[in-house]
Design an enzyme around this catalytic site. Structure first.
Site, PDB file in Angstrom:
ATOM      1  N   ASP A   1       1.216  -1.243  -6.269  1.00 35.93           N
ATOM      2  CA  ASP A   1       0.452   0.081  -5.549  1.00 35.93           C
ATOM      3  C   ASP A   1       0.583   1.385  -6.311  1.00 35.93           C
ATOM      4  O   ASP A   1       2.104   1.303  -6.630  1.00 35.93           O
ATOM      5  CB  ASP A   1       0.726   0.082  -4.070  1.00 35.93           C
ATOM      6  CG  ASP A   1      -0.057   1.601  -3.621  1.00 35.93           C
ATOM      7  OD1 ASP A   1      -0.935   0.883  -3.508  1.00 35.93           O
ATOM      8  OD2 ASP A   1       0.663   2.275  -3.351  1.00 35.93           O
TER       9      ASP A   1
ATOM     10  N   GLU B   1      -1.861  -2.107  -9.868  1.00 38.57           N
ATOM     11  CA  GLU B   1      -3.369  -0.944  -9.463  1.00 38.57           C
ATOM     12  C   GLU B   1      -2.582   0.177 -10.915  1.00 38.57           C
ATOM     13  O   GLU B   1      -1.999   0.576 -10.510  1.00 38.57           O
ATOM     14  CB  GLU B   1      -2.871  -0.612  -8.240  1.00 38.57           C
ATOM     15  CG  GLU B   1      -3.870   0.297  -7.531  1.00 38.57           C
ATOM     16  CD  GLU B   1      -4.211   0.670  -6.158  1.00 38.57           C
ATOM     17  OE1 GLU B   1      -5.143   1.018  -5.262  1.00 38.57           O
ATOM     18  OE2 GLU B   1      -2.504   1.416  -5.807  1.00 38.57           O
TER      19      GLU B   1
END
Length: 712
Positions: free
Chosen positions: A353, A389
């Site tokens: 993330d 990401e």
């Protein structure tokens, strides 16, 4: 008194500074905690229910900035936490407060849940001095507790699938929401790892044809206080507080081995498991956040602070803080955690993330940052699947294509281009062609391959596929933020009616558009990622930010699953699995293939000819065709051990609101084209043969796929 001549056993022995955490060795447990600035560390032991602190033991040794001790009578299941003494000087970056029970950063299991109160804050909430004040209330009664674990687990003959990237199909799944409305599971198993391990679930995933599940965060996290006060939760779990422990609410048995059982059963079915991990920040938030672990253990080491005002935190995450990956012990924490999940828990990869935050040297992204270099050279981590990401909210935060070799990246340009095309926008076909063929403009450097691109149309963050074709505006009222949260620019099209509709034409078009997106995803080079539930038309009533909806909005709606759509997805995954030309290991060159007579990819206009520059630039163009040469992909290995090329494919795409007659080009060896699917036809459509040079009636908003077939 001990018997005459007997030597009494000390309550605590010096122990060892390595390994960090609580380590059971079959006789007792070693406890080791890093803190460079602490003055004393107390190990707090609790009763079996975690409600009463029964003993405090000062860790007797301090070696290389690690406090440690060994308890001969410690046993698995013992509950513990820490109190850490040191200066409370926020203006200098120190926030020690021994009144606060703290979680061990290396705890392998957590029991209980956080019960919010002002006592969890290191400063006096409401004080006129803000976070510079000091709070003396004890928070232990409301804190979860760490657990000493016995890591023993019987893996039997379990072998990880080790799927090549070129064969990978990812299925992004919420570990709780996936099973909450599965009526074939007992209530006690729904929403847990045990539920996901059930034969009905594993069998469904295997039949669907996916090769890897990507679980939203499963490392222990806490609920945001403001959400709890509104009757909501931190459903997605991007609020980590423990990087080793599985989230307690996902364990039906309360035992860590339950997660290992899930891994073993998925592996037995040939399915890998990828974890969505959050190492960019923690649940402690900014300077006004609670003191739960890292902040109270060594705030100045664990977090990146504002160099001009150390009371404040640097933040490129939008979540209040960012871990100080520049510190060797923090970098060690992250890599130790990753290796633990691979070696001890059996996982096959990670999706990071807000990954640029981990790769920021000072303020700027650096593809040779400490974290990226550490992972790249690690003999364990460099061999698992690594997905970034590739954006955060900091300066120059969008870093798509800039991660080093060995990494794959979520490709938001793929998502946006495919959405724009299927809602009928002008001037898209040129970029669409690039996205369909692996986004070489982004990834073809440093020896990277097409699988560097993780292709997706939908993900947990945003509309589901059903909502993408049913809503043009977000409807997030249930989140309690006046519909101001979530993305506004969704590149969606509601097919003429906002929300649910009884109009048969609207419903038909929406089903067709869902098939278009799914077919596009599975026919594109790169790695497809499917959002769980999209294969059967799951919706969230237009909520494109269901992060706090642990209810029917966020759960998969199995009772209303569209089995026909699921069957269509199974056909697509089977087709991709059977045909290497659909999942190349090399980027296209536009050249004639070895031993072949076709270019590896040939683009086509509706007239059946290759497009000119004017054709590519024609603003009204909403139709695109291409032929994939069979020799362009990997080769089949025949039973006799020889290699044979795949067969050529013809793909026709029409995002126009009117039908287009598309001239079919010549098939190799004077053959014909056999239609495998047409999204304008309700499945299961029948296969049909078409002669070359005939006009195929390509319906509005449809894809047709053909394979070359010899005549006779």
């Amino acid at each position: 008194m001990p018997a005459s001549g007997a030597v009494s056993q000390p309550r605590v022995l010096p122990g060892s500074a390595y390994p960090l955490g609580a380590t059971w060795d079959g006789k007792g447990a070693n406890f080791a905690l890093f803190s460079a600035h602490a003055e004393k560390v107390e190990l707090c032991i609790f009763d079996r229910r975690g409600q009463r602190e029964v003993e405090r033991i000062v860790l007797p040794e301090y070696t290389h900035e690690v406090w440690h001790g060994y308890l001969p009578d410690a046993r698995p299941g013992m509950l513990y936490g820490y109190r850490v003494h040191g200066p409370y000087a926020p203006q200098e970056g120190h926030r020690f407060n021994p009144n606060k029970l703290l979680l061990d950063p290396y705890a392998k299991a957590i029991r209980g849940r956080l019960r919010w109160s002002d006592a969890h804050f290191g400063y006096r909430v409401g004080s006129s001095r803000g976070d510079l004040s000091f709070d003396r209330r004890d928070n232990a009664s409301g804190m979860p507790k760490c657990v000493v674990v016995d890591p023993a687990f019987t893996w039997n003959s379990e072998v990880a699938p080790r799927r090549p990237w070129s064969e990978t199909i990812i299925y992004e799944m919420h570990p709780r929401g996936f099973t909450m409305q599965r009526e074939d599971l007992p209530d006690k198993l729904r929403g847990t790892f045990a539920g996901l391990s059930e034969p009905a679930i594993v069998g469904y995933l295997a039949d669907l044809g996916i090769t890897a599940v990507e679980l939203l965060p499963v490392q222990a996290f806490v609920e945001d206080r403001h959400l709890v006060q509104q009757g909501l939760t931190n459903y997605w779990g991007y609020n980590t507080i423990s990087f080793f422990a599985p989230h307690p609410a996902y364990l039906a048995s309360g035992e860590v081995g339950e997660f290992k059982t899930l891994v073993r059963r998925l592996h037995d079915a040939g399915i890998e498991i990828i974890l969505d991990v959050v190492y960019n920040h923690t649940a402690e938030g900014n300077e006004l956040g609670p003191t739960l672990s890292f902040r109270g253990i060594d705030n100045k080491s664990y977090y990146r602070l504002n160099p001009d005002e150390p009371r404040l935190y640097a933040d490129t995450t939008g979540c209040g803080n960012m871990l100080n990956v520049h510190h060797p012990r923090v970098l060690q924490l992250i890599t130790d955690s990753l290796r633990y999940w691979v070696q001890e828990m059996g996982v096959d990869g990670f999706r990071f993330d807000l990954a640029p935050t981990l790769a920021r040297e000072y303020n700027d992204f650096d593809s040779h940052a400490n974290f990226l270099d550490a992972v790249r050279q690690d003999p364990v981590l460099s061999r698992v699947k690594l997905i970034a990401e590739p954006w955060d909210v900091g300066h120059d935060g969008h870093q798509l294509g800039h991660f080093p070799p060995g990494w794959s990246e979520w490709n938001d340009r793929y998502r946006d281009t495919v959405r724009r095309f299927w809602r009928g926008e002008e001037g898209v076909i040129g970029e669409l062609a690039t996205r369909l063929t692996g986004s070489a403009d982004i990834f073809d450097h440093r020896g990277r391959r097409p699988w560097a691109s993780i292709n997706f149309v939908t993900a947990h963050d945003g509309f589901t596929l059903n909502d993408l074709v049913s809503y043009e505006e977000k409807h997030n009222e249930a989140n309690g933020e006046d519909n101001e949260d979530g993305h506004d620019d969704n590149l969606s099209w509601n097919c003429g009616v906002e929300g649910a509709s009884d109009d048969p034409d609207v419903r038909r078009l929406r089903r067709q558009q869902q098939r278009n997106f799914l077919a596009t995803l599975m026919l594109s080079q790169g790695v497809p990622m499917l959002l769980a539930g999209d294969e059967f038309g799951n919706g969230q009533s237009g909520n494109n930010n269901a992060y706090c909806q642990d209810n029917a909005i966020g759960w998969l709606n199995w009772p209303e699953a569209d089995e026909q759509l699921t069957g269509f997805v199974r056909r697509l995954t089977a087709l991709r699995r059977r045909h290497p030309a659909l999942r190349r290991r090399q980027f296209f060159t536009g050249d004639i293939t070895r031993g072949g007579r076709l270019k590896d990819v040939t683009w086509l206009t509706p007239e059946g000819r290759e497009p000119t520059e004017a054709d590519w630039d024609f603003p009204e163009a909403r139709c695109l065709g291409f032929v994939l040469a069979g020799e362009a992909g990997d080769y089949f290995l025949t039973p006799a051990g020889s290699q044979e090329p795949d067969t050529p494919f013809l793909v026709l795409m029409n995002a126009h609101r009117k039908a287009i007659d598309f001239t079919l080009v010549a098939a190799p060896d004077d053959g014909q084209w056999r239609r495998l699917l047409d999204t304008s036809l309700d499945p299961p459509e029948t296969e049909e043969n078409f002669e070359a040079f005939t006009a195929y009636p390509l319906k509005p908003y449809s894809i047709a796929l053909f394979v070359a077939e010899a005549v006779g």
